[in-house]
Design a protein around this motif. Structure first.
Motif, mmCIF file in Angstrom:
data_model
loop_
_atom_site.group_PDB
_atom_site.id
_atom_site.type_symbol
_atom_site.label_atom_id
_atom_site.label_comp_id
_atom_site.label_asym_id
_atom_site.label_seq_id
_atom_site.Cartn_x
_atom_site.Cartn_y
_atom_site.Cartn_z
ATOM 1 N N ALA A 1 0.855 -1.037 -0.111
ATOM 2 C CA ALA A 1 0.056 0.037 0.106
ATOM 3 C C ALA A 1 0.903 1.343 0.050
ATOM 4 N N ALA A 2 2.045 1.184 0.850
ATOM 5 C CA ALA A 2 2.727 2.435 0.887
ATOM 6 C C ALA A 2 3.325 2.730 -0.361
ATOM 7 N N ALA A 3 3.737 1.592 -1.368
ATOM 8 C CA ALA A 3 4.318 2.004 -2.679
ATOM 9 C C ALA A 3 3.367 2.473 -3.434
ATOM 10 N N ALA A 4 1.996 2.104 -3.323
ATOM 11 C CA ALA A 4 0.782 2.309 -4.293
ATOM 12 C C ALA A 4 0.172 3.612 -4.016
ATOM 13 N N LEU A 5 0.559 3.976 -2.651
ATOM 14 C CA LEU A 5 -0.068 5.259 -2.415
ATOM 15 C C LEU A 5 0.364 6.305 -3.131
ATOM 16 N N GLY A 6 -0.434 7.164 -3.821
ATOM 17 C CA GLY A 6 0.380 8.412 -4.750
ATOM 18 C C GLY A 6 0.150 8.263 -6.112
ATOM 19 N N ASP A 7 0.032 6.890 -6.560
ATOM 20 C CA ASP A 7 0.010 6.217 -7.988
ATOM 21 C C ASP A 7 -1.076 7.003 -8.640
ATOM 22 N N ALA A 8 -2.221 7.041 -7.777
ATOM 23 C CA ALA A 8 -3.499 7.599 -8.375
ATOM 24 C C ALA A 8 -3.736 9.070 -8.439
ATOM 25 N N GLY A 9 -2.794 9.937 -7.762
ATOM 26 C CA GLY A 9 -2.976 11.401 -7.396
ATOM 27 C C GLY A 9 -1.601 12.049 -7.751
#
Length: 486
Positions: free
Chosen positions: A429-437
């Motif tokens: 989740a930490a690595a994927a957070l921000g990918d969509a923003g």
């Protein structure tokens, strides 16, 4: 006609910039000057990412914002300008390889569109519109949303064209959205959340790459020294709650945040005439298109290369007569034109991440977080996720963030007493957070490429901010819960 005055064209006349961006920028400058005056050092990674986001909010082109903020952050870290430029250039090659793949995917997507399949779908949806006065057309609205969700999921797992379907499928449907008065920010959230959720949960296509080849491989590689071994079956289960957070964020965007109607101008580009029959799709062309999709998927899995899969699919459609052999250059050029901006930004984003790595301040940032955590598991999970969110916003790519975070996050999570499943959830989740923003994310860039076909959808305000606030906040909360419960 008199030309606009220079003052009218400055960013300081923009109400959004004056109300939000300038106060935040002023506060950041004040904090920076205060820390410098008292001898404190602001982490260069933090400085670069904040500068990049601020420049994007000031409507500086994303590519320029990435380069300028990377170089300024490098200089702040003490890295000589020549070394910073070398780090930028050395990593452009990696991004260029990905960018060329996206160009080929774009050409393949345009070739699929030439079959008439996309036009047929758009006209089928448009023909269901009731244009009589007082008609709500709620059923068409939900059919449209379901179509976009289905296409988003398939683009990651079944038909691996990633975001290339958006500039093909969405522009013909803008006229329908305008008549339904749909807020395009809701559509941006649907696209971003559906794409993110599919590759984070389903272990096929891009999901197989992220879950198995990157996340699983890095957890086991780092965990080997700590007697940690996880299996492929554990990864989707660990990511279930974080993905549910993304889906909850999407529902909030659709039913609460952007529920109210929003008016757009219908221009010739988006004016889909329901009374005109779509391009006639022959049965043979339909079979050929489906065969090209199947072979492209098979080649992608067999050779672990989207580039090869898209190229083979393109050639099948060219040889089958879906479009004329003499039109190959035109189709390919149209695909290049469609994906060029995305490919360029991906290339520069790779250089940006290379400069951040060259500053050698990512590890101190995470280590400082570890020192702040102590033995508090709840605080540790929250800070690990927030730091991951911050780093991924800068990188714009969750796939590239996992190898950077894993060597620090896995030992830290285990030392705090988190279970193997919770460790997977935290890192994934930490690595994927921000990918969509992230302003440089392919997901937000793809959404803007489709929704801004008529110049009525701003990349930062209408794609980045809505997707960031809904997909990421929901995922952050649910990922924290997953870490505490698993």
């Amino acid at each position: 006609m008199a030309s606009a005055s220079p003052i009218a064209s400055t960013p300081f006349r923009d109400p959004f910039i004056r109300r939000y961006t300038l106060p935040v920028m002023g506060m950041f400058i004040a904090i920076y000057l205060a820390t410098q005056a008292f001898g404190y050092h602001i982490n260069s990674v933090v400085l670069s990412i904040v500068l990049m986001v601020t420049l994007c909010l000031l409507k500086v082109p994303v590519a320029i914002a990435l380069i300028a903020s990377a170089l300024l952050g490098a200089l702040h870290s003490g890295l000589p300008m020549n070394d910073a430029i070398s780090a930028l250039n050395d990593n452009l090659l990696i991004g260029a390889q990905v960018g060329i793949t996206y160009v080929m995917i774009g050409a393949f997507a345009v070739a699929i569109a030439r079959s008439g399949l996309i036009d047929l779908l758009a006209h089928r949806i448009a023909s269901r519109l009731d244009l009589s006065e007082g008609a709500t057309n709620k059923g068409i609205k939900w059919l449209l949303f379901l179509t976009l969700i289905t296409a988003s999921v398939m683009s990651q797992n079944l038909v691996p064209v990633h975001i290339a379907f958006i500039p093909i499928l969405v522009p013909p449907l803008l006229g329908v959205m305008n008549r339904l008065r749909i807020d395009r920010r809701a559509v941006a959230c649907i696209l971003a959340c559906s794409i993110s959720a599919s590759y984070l949960l389903l272990p096929t296509g891009f999901g197989a790459i992220y879950l198995n080849e990157i996340l699983l491989a890095n957890v086991n590689a780092v965990g080997q020294a700590h007697a940690l071994t996880v299996t492929a079956g554990m990864v989707p289960k660990a990511m279930l709650l974080p993905v549910l957070g993304i889906l909850v964020g999407m529902l909030v965007a659709v039913f609460i945040s952007y529920r109210k109607p929003r008016d757009y101008q219908t221009v010739a580009l988006t004016d889909l005439h329901v009374d005109q029959p779509p391009h006639q799709l022959k049965f043979g062309q339909l079979l050929t298109t489906l065969a090209a999709l199947a072979v492209a998927l098979a080649c992608q899995l067999a050779f672990d290369s989207l580039l090869v899969g898209a190229m083979v699919g393109f050639m099948i459609l060219a040889c089958s007569g879906v479009f004329r052999w003499s039109e190959q250059d035109d189709v390919f050029t149209e695909g290049v034109r469609m994906m060029a901006q995305i490919a360029v930004i991906i290339t520069i984003a790779s250089g940006f991440s290379g400069v951040l790595n060259a500053t050698d301040e990512i590890a101190p940032l995470v280590s400082a977080t570890a020192d702040l955590i102590g033995d508090n598991m709840a605080l540790g999970a929250a800070l690990m996720l927030i730091i991951g969110l911050f780093i991924t916003i800068g990188f714009g790519d969750s796939f590239a963030s996992v190898p950077i975070l894993a060597p620090i996050y896995v030992p830290l999570a285990l030392s705090l007493g988190f279970s193997p499943m919770a460790t997977i959830a935290l890192l994934g989740a930490a690595a994927a957070l921000g990918d969509a923003g992230s302003p440089a994310s392919t997901i937000t860039l793809g959404a803007t490429a489709g929704l801004n076909a008529d110049d009525q959808h701003d990349h930062i305000r209408d794609s980045v901010i809505p997707t960031f606030s809904h997909a990421n906040f929901g995922m952050l909360l649910f990922a924290w819960a997953a870490a505490m419960l698993l």
